[in-house]
Every structure is written in C-alpha cells, then in structure tokens.
Design a protein around this motif. Sequence first.
Motif, mmCIF file in Angstrom:
data_model
loop_
_atom_site.group_PDB
_atom_site.id
_atom_site.type_symbol
_atom_site.label_atom_id
_atom_site.label_comp_id
_atom_site.label_asym_id
_atom_site.label_seq_id
_atom_site.Cartn_x
_atom_site.Cartn_y
_atom_site.Cartn_z
ATOM 1 N N ALA A 30 0.836 -1.200 0.000
ATOM 2 C CA ALA A 30 0.000 0.000 0.000
ATOM 3 C C ALA A 30 0.870 1.248 0.000
ATOM 4 C CB ALA A 30 -0.925 -0.002 1.209
ATOM 5 N N SER A 31 0.445 2.251 -0.740
ATOM 6 C CA SER A 31 1.264 3.454 -0.917
ATOM 7 C C SER A 31 1.516 4.191 0.391
ATOM 8 C CB SER A 31 0.579 4.398 -1.909
ATOM 9 O OG SER A 31 -0.715 4.772 -1.449
ATOM 10 N N ARG A 32 0.615 4.053 1.359
ATOM 11 C CA ARG A 32 0.793 4.778 2.616
ATOM 12 C C ARG A 32 1.660 4.026 3.619
ATOM 13 N NH1 ARG A 32 -4.687 6.176 5.093
ATOM 14 N NH2 ARG A 32 -4.921 7.051 3.016
ATOM 15 N N ILE A 33 2.144 2.834 3.256
ATOM 16 C CA ILE A 33 3.001 2.048 4.151
ATOM 17 C C ILE A 33 4.431 2.076 3.637
ATOM 18 C CG2 ILE A 33 3.431 -0.211 5.174
ATOM 19 C CD1 ILE A 33 0.499 -0.864 4.861
ATOM 20 N N LYS A 34 5.365 2.471 4.478
ATOM 21 C CA LYS A 34 6.784 2.459 4.148
ATOM 22 C C LYS A 34 7.485 1.456 5.060
ATOM 23 C CE LYS A 34 6.958 7.297 2.628
ATOM 24 N NZ LYS A 34 7.047 6.919 1.193
ATOM 25 N N THR A 35 8.327 0.627 4.477
ATOM 26 C CA THR A 35 9.044 -0.382 5.255
ATOM 27 C C THR A 35 10.537 -0.266 4.990
ATOM 28 O OG1 THR A 35 8.969 -2.075 3.513
ATOM 29 C CG2 THR A 35 7.084 -1.942 5.014
ATOM 30 N N GLY A 36 11.297 -0.817 5.903
ATOM 31 C CA GLY A 36 12.744 -0.802 5.730
ATOM 32 C C GLY A 36 13.439 -1.339 6.961
ATOM 33 N N MET A 37 14.729 -1.081 7.045
ATOM 34 C CA MET A 37 15.525 -1.572 8.174
ATOM 35 C C MET A 37 16.522 -0.495 8.577
ATOM 36 S SD MET A 37 17.592 -5.166 8.461
ATOM 37 C CE MET A 37 16.058 -6.064 8.225
ATOM 38 N N LEU A 38 16.628 -0.261 9.865
ATOM 39 C CA LEU A 38 17.602 0.697 10.384
ATOM 40 C C LEU A 38 18.999 0.074 10.363
ATOM 41 C CD1 LEU A 38 15.538 1.992 13.446
ATOM 42 C CD2 LEU A 38 15.693 3.008 11.160
ATOM 43 N N ASP A 39 20.001 0.911 10.553
ATOM 44 C CA ASP A 39 21.391 0.438 10.451
ATOM 45 C C ASP A 39 21.712 -0.667 11.450
ATOM 46 O OD1 ASP A 39 21.881 2.180 8.395
ATOM 47 O OD2 ASP A 39 22.768 3.745 9.663
ATOM 48 N N ASN A 40 21.032 -0.665 12.588
ATOM 49 C CA ASN A 40 21.323 -1.691 13.601
ATOM 50 C C ASN A 40 20.495 -2.960 13.426
ATOM 51 O OD1 ASN A 40 18.854 -0.780 14.372
ATOM 52 N ND2 ASN A 40 19.532 0.157 16.303
#
Length: 638
Positions: A30-40
């Motif tokens: 969904a366009s309103r959901i952003k996912t990812g991973m932080l450096d840790n």
Amino acid sequence: MNIRRILFSLSALLVSIMMPAADLPSLPVASRIKTGMLDNGIAYYLVTNSTEKGRADIALVQKGGYDNETPYTAGSTAVHAMGSLTMLPHFRTNTPFHYLSRNCIWPGAEGYVASYPDATVYRFRNLEFSRSKDIVDSTLLMVFDIIGMQSEYLGGRYAPQNQAIIISGDVDAGAVLNKMNMLSMLVTRGRPSTLESEYKWSGSSEASYRHVQPTAKGLASVSAEYVYPRTPEKNMNTVQPLVSQKFASELGIILRKRLAKSLRNAGVPVSDIKYSYTSSKEGPGNELFRISIVTSEEYLKKATSILSETLANLDTYGSGAAEYRDTQNELIMNMKRDFSGDVVNNTVYIDQCISAYLYGASLASAATSMDFFLTKNLQDDLGVKLFNNFVFALLDKSKNLTVECMSDTLSKVNVPECFAASWSAKAAEPYTVSYSDTLKLKKPGTKLKIKTVAQEPLSGGQIWTFDNGLRVIYKNVPKTGMFHYMWLLKGGYSLVPGLKSGEGAYVSDMLSLYDVPGMSCYNFSNMLSANGISMSREVTVSDLRISGAAPSSRLHLLLRSLCSLAENRTMNRAAYDYYRECNKVKALEKTSMEAVLDSLMFPGNDCSSYKRSIDLPDDFQKRAEKFYASEFSKMNDG
C-alpha cells in the motif's frame, strides 16, 4: 490425498484467475506504508494514516515468545516484558508506567505488552498530539530504551535484528524516520539467535475428542474443528491467502444456512450457530475451521446428529451451482458493505504490519484485496467445481477433525459415538435450495411526482417531497455499484399495546417473523441475502427503522420487498414459537454487562432497550403486530 486435493483446488483457482505462470506475483505494498531496516537491524513499518486526526499508535514486535523458553527459563518472557516497563535508562524517575499514564496512553485488554508462543508485542495506543508535541518522539525513545536494555543484558533472541517498530497515525513518515535513525544510534547490532523453526504439517488420521465445562448451567454446545496446512511463507504476499479466505467465507455461509434450516425443521432451539476461520496470518500454526451449535443440554444429542449429517452431506455431494451462486453474491455484498477504502483505524494497520513482520503477510491496501473479490469471480460451473474440490478435501469423518462438546452432563450423551453414527447415516440426496417467488411481491402502483426539492443541511443531500406526503433524503455518495438506505417512521415500542417490563427490547425481532406473499419469513431473508440486500430492523423507544445496503441493480427489488413487508405481511406463528424456544436457550447464557448496568441504574424502566431474560407471552406477537399495523399505516405522513 486430502491435502493434495486442497492444494490442487487452490492452485487451480489461482491459475484460472491470474495467469498460467510458474510463480504467483506478489501483491503491491500500500502506498501509505513504508518499510525498511535501520542500520542496527531493527525493521520498521511506517503508516501515514490521517483517518484518526492528531493520533498515532506505536508497537514493538519481538520475534520469539514462550515457545522459545527452556525448562530453566520458563516464564522469563513475561517477566522480561513487564520488567522493561518499570525502569529504563531515560525513564528512571519518570518511570515508563508514570509516563504512559500521565499522557493518557492507556493499556488495552492485554495490558501494554502481551506474550505469545512465537512473539512478544508491546502496544501503545492513541497517542494524542494535543497533549504534547513530543509525544511520538518520547514514546519512540522509550521503545528504543526497551530494545537497547534487553539486547545488552539478555542478547540472543532480544537482539535488534529480531525486532520491529511499527507506527501508524497522522504523522510525517519522513520526519519520524529521521528521528528513528537518530535514536537507533543508542542501540548497537547484536548477535541474534536463530528463532525461526521450520513449519511442519502434522495431520491426523483419527478424530480426536475434547470436553469442556459449560459457562452456564444447562447450556451445551457441539463443535467440529478441521485443520489444514498453512499457506507457505513464500506465497503469503500473493493472492493465495485471499483464495483461502474466499473458500472459507463461502463455506461458513453455506454451513450456517444449512444448519439453521435443519435445526429449525427438527425443532432444536439454538442460541447461536458460530463459524470461524483462523488463517495463516493470525498465527504460526495450521489453518483452522470451526463450526459450533450452541443449544441446551436437552437437545445436545439432536444437535450433534444434525451437525454431523450436514457436514457429511456437504462432503458427499458438495454444493450445487444455484446455492454457490447465491453464496458468492452474498459474500461479495457483505464485503462491499464493510469496505471503507483507506478509511482504516490505526489498530487495523498495526495488526496488518505485525502479521507481515511475523508471517510474511501482505501489506496490500484494502482496495487491492477488495479488487480480487470483485473482479476475479469465475463462472458458476467452474467456481462451484473448485469450491467442492476444496470441501471434499477438507471435510472428513475422522481426518484432521476434533469434535468438542460443552456439557455438564457428559454421561447422558456419547457425542463421539453419536457424531460418527450420524455421519454414516447422512442424507441420501443432495441439498436443494428452495427458491422464493419474488413475482408475488407487491407490484408498483401509479407513479408519484416530486412536489418540492430542498437542501438537507445535515447530510448535504436533498429532501424530495412527493405529492402523497412521503419525504426522501437523497445524497449521492461515490461507492461502487451500491447504495445505503434507511426507512424511518416516528413512533417506538412504547406504543405497543399492554407493553410489559422487558418486552420492548424484543419488538424489533418480531419484524423478521413475518411471511410475505410467495415466501416464508426464512425464505424472504434468504432471498434478500442471495440478492446482496441487507435489511436490519430496529425499533427504538421513539421510532421504527429499517436500514441496510444493496446493489444498485436491486433497488426495484428492495422497494417491492419493503412495500410487501409493510402492506402484505402475515404473522408466522410457528416462527414465533420457535423464536421463543431459542430465546429460552439464550436466557441460559450470562446477561450482557450493558443489560445488568441498565437494570441497576434504572430498575423501574419498563421500556429498556437491553434484552433481559424474560418469558415472552403467547400474545406478544399479536400485540407487536398492532403496533406495526399502526406504524405502517403512517408511511406517507411525511
């Protein structure tokens, strides 16, 4: 063999509605959901949701729960979870509990944190920006403190790489991500222990039996539970879970209707017929179907026989094309009525992201999922064939089955023996759908003209006044092929002749016990649902309301149905007698908290809208009919 047939049915339906490809395409995020991973290594899910203005929810999800404990560490998951909210590096004087309560961030039913077999979940709900401009930042600081402290002192499964932060609300995703990147410097990467254990399907060839104590004296129930393998993780972000949901929902509609008819014909009163489906996105185990009949001890044996016979008949003959077509129509309309597009509260988004992190579930928008059900329907003959393949593979006399009995007189009914014997004595003929004669519904009379048109300030619509005095409030709302309606008449149940204490709450139900020309009250209800029409009847202390939703193409049928109900209805005495017997079973259950509070606060209120346990007298239906006759005679009084 059965499991292969289930997978074959799923695969056949997927190929037929998608494309002849080797791999199923993933659903878009969904366009309103952003996912990812932080450096840790911490995963994040950010949902920009303006549905709840000035509010946000934050959750912390840790992979690993009490199934990861050893005999030496039993109970440690809950201890670590609760302990982390007593004192944190940046919350020593102002403890986490004090910070949360001071900002009115209240716990849910499970508290601020809950432990599960495969996860630990912290949830901080309804952060109100009006209380503090830094409330999101401060709560995020608390979350990073929890991660950092547990990672430093406990390590292993508490490493940052096994955790995810989820935020949903009226927030600027970019600004929140910048804050998280800064706070992530407080937590260093760890050495995570391996937590993911390979799922293994473990079916059973023999039925198992479970007995539980009733929640109230005299109450009884019988349930059948079937399990089948969960969706492979690689397919969780495809349409395969939607196919499973489609089959499961259709099975529930068919079973509940068949059981209701069989129980009614056999004179078995019930409090409820319950159906539930546990999908792969709701937990780490098998998928589960459960169908239950709640009745009294007196009718437990009959209910068990009917449940078994109904399942056996469906397993032998499947569903017919006509029944399946009606079921598909009902499912689609139910979903369209509930569909609200992107108007979804933060709790729903948090749940979706938790499921995505733990089980790989889809992060597709509600509109994308809805499009599958609206545009991927098959022709009746192919649809029913695939559905029946699924049913034949799932249902069985013993395989992957658990029969549960709730009873306090277990020795009187041998439920396992009764269930097995009734399965063998299944009906010799396929189930047939009895169609209603809609041609006998009231036909339209002379056309009326609109006398005046005026603006309606509250709804932003128009008021049409017809030349017979009837007024209609109309507003055009963009909704795919559907309309919502309400028919409102002034005058409530306080006008019922000779109304006795507690009877007012039951007046609404009497309106569903009328036959109309060509149909019994039960067939009338089935006709409406098969055409995608919902019809809710409610009588309050001051008015009568008939409301619901329907496909735009069924406007004419709805109006004819309403007119027939208003002008050509006939009391069904047998239906009323059965309703009273069912009401006696419901009286065995605990009274709702609302009804108890109402009776304490207003002990002398004879017109309460909350149902209390009372015996409805023989003449109640007739007295309710006098009220309805008076009300419907005023339908054109403006």
